[in-house]
Design a protein around this motif. Structure first.
Motif, short mmCIF file in Angstrom:
data_model
loop_
_atom_site.label_atom_id
_atom_site.label_comp_id
_atom_site.label_asym_id
_atom_site.label_seq_id
_atom_site.Cartn_x
_atom_site.Cartn_y
_atom_site.Cartn_z
N PRO A 4 0.82 -1.22 0.00
CA PRO A 4 0.00 0.00 0.00
C PRO A 4 0.86 1.26 0.00
N ILE A 5 0.31 2.33 -0.56
CA ILE A 5 0.99 3.61 -0.55
C ILE A 5 0.91 4.22 0.85
N VAL A 8 1.97 9.11 4.64
CA VAL A 8 2.92 9.94 5.39
C VAL A 8 4.22 10.09 4.61
N ASP A 9 4.70 8.98 4.07
CA ASP A 9 5.91 9.03 3.25
C ASP A 9 5.69 9.88 2.01
N LEU A 10 4.53 9.76 1.37
CA LEU A 10 4.25 10.55 0.18
C LEU A 10 4.15 12.04 0.53
N ALA A 116 -6.66 6.59 -3.67
CA ALA A 116 -7.09 6.25 -5.03
C ALA A 116 -6.26 5.10 -5.61
N VAL A 117 -4.95 5.18 -5.42
CA VAL A 117 -4.07 4.13 -5.95
C VAL A 117 -4.39 2.78 -5.31
N ASP A 118 -4.46 2.74 -3.99
CA ASP A 118 -4.72 1.47 -3.31
C ASP A 118 -6.10 0.93 -3.65
#
Length: 384
Positions: A4-5, A8-10, A116-118
């Motif tokens: 998963p994205i 926090v990192d993004l 959205a990505v996940d």
């Protein structure tokens, strides 16, 4: 299985992009790479020196199409020496992620991009998800979200509903969403008389008494008593200036500016007409010349409580335990443009630290916001 994205990192990676309006700073390049890798069709919609990104997963023109709108540009740092942490360092200290744009609104963009990505990877929906991200919300906003919406109209792209991920909460996550915004306009008013010696006022035409009368009339007027969803409209005198350093000279001109925040009782045009009627009355009384130069930044709008606001409210309550107040308070946002395209509601973080020195956001809130957005997508695409 794809990992998963991590929102926090993004967020941290976005904060490290020094995207002070109008600089792109690498933020949209980063998002385009993340979204493209997840199967989104990405298009740069740059206009007037402003960088914008359109991303769609799913079929163009899908009957069900849910959108997110946000911005990656940020306001200037100000006095960098006053910051405890590097404004573009994205340091995490005591559970807070520090940096310019951490609150407004790179966390919001990271949260909806990650959601959205996940979501499309785990449960490919019957429909489309659109992300419309601009680099010009904190600036003039002439070639940002408006450019994206103009391009979408020309290309046959459409969102059926949209969330703007601006900070909306007051004190705790989930305490408020925005279902509308007040309109905003500024009028620059110039009163012209005749310069002369202050010892011989009969040989001059002093513009100051006329301006004082006009400002009093405007400030004393009650615009309205509010509506079901809006507070009363307000008018604030923000400057009066003659530029006159001499005490023995009656100036030829005086300038003033007023800012009006108005509800859906009014339009920019109706308020401009009202201002002109007040100007005409004072002009006739004092024999001076008065002009106005008015700019409407945005009209008042409301997305009436209904299916979209309930869907969002239910998701917020499920993730935070709070039932959000449906508000129209605050300044303007790009929702004022999106409302002409589709139903729009704003839902995001607590906004009390945005634009401040040591702007920061609790990392736990970023994860919660992603969970809210994910729950909204599931609920939207599970509807018949």
């Amino acid at each position: 299985m794809t990992k998963p994205i991590d929102p926090v990192d993004l967020t941290a990676r976005l904060v490290r992009c020094a995207s002070v309006t109008p600089a792109e700073g690498g933020a949209l390049v980063l998002l385009e790479r993340v979204l493209s890798d997840a199967g989104f069709t990405c298009t740069r919609v740059d206009r007037g020196g402003v960088c914008n990104l359109f991303a769609r997963w799913g079929a163009k023109g899908a009957a069900r199409s849910f959108g997110f709108n946000g911005h990656t540009d940020v306001v200037p740092v100000g006095d960098e020496a006053a910051w405890t942490h590097d404004p573009f360092g994205a340091e995490i200290v005591d559970g807070y992620l520090y940096g310019r744009g951490a609150t407004d609104m790179k966390s919001g963009v990271a949260a909806f991009a990650a959601a959205a990505v996940d979501f499309v990877r785990d449960t490919p929906p019957d429909g489309a998800i659109i992300l419309a991200i601009t680099g010009d919300e904190e600036g003039p906003a002439l070639d940002g979200t408006t450019a994206l919406l103009d391009w979408m109209a020309a290309e046959g792209e459409a969102m059926r509903a949209c969330i703007v991920g601006e900070p909306t909460c007051v004190e705790t996550m989930g305490d408020m969403i925005k279902i509308g915004r007040r309109g905003s306009m500024t009028a620059h008013i110039t009163v012209t008389g005749k310069q002369g010696h202050s010892a011989y006022p009969h040989r001059a035409l002093n513009p100051l008494p006329a301006m004082a009368r006009l400002m009093d009339r405007l400030a004393s007027h009650t615009l309205d008593a509010g509506t079901d969803h809006f507070d009363p409209s307000t008018l604030a005198i923000v400057t009066i200036d003659t530029g006159n350093p001499a005490t023995n000279v009656i100036p030829a001109q005086v300038r003033a500016s007023v800012n009006i925040r108005f509800n859906d009782t009014h339009t920019g045009a109706s308020l401009t007409a009202w201002l002109q009627s007040e100007i005409d009355a004072v002009q006739a009384e004092f024999g001076v010349t008065i002009t106005q130069d008015t700019k409407v930044s945005g009209e008042a709008f409301l997305t009436p409580p209904g299916a979209l606001s309930k869907l969002i409210s239910d998701a917020v309550h499920a993730e935070t335990g709070n039932t959000p107040e449906m508000s129209t308070t605050g300044g303007t946002s790009d929702a004022r443009f999106v409302k002409d395209h589709c139903a729009v509601v704003e839902c995001g973080l607590v906004g009390k630290r945005m634009h401040q020195v040591d702007e920061r956001v609790p990392v736990a809130d970023i994860a919660t916001l992603k969970a809210i957005y994910t729950r909204i997508l599931r609920a939207y695409f599970s509807q018949p």
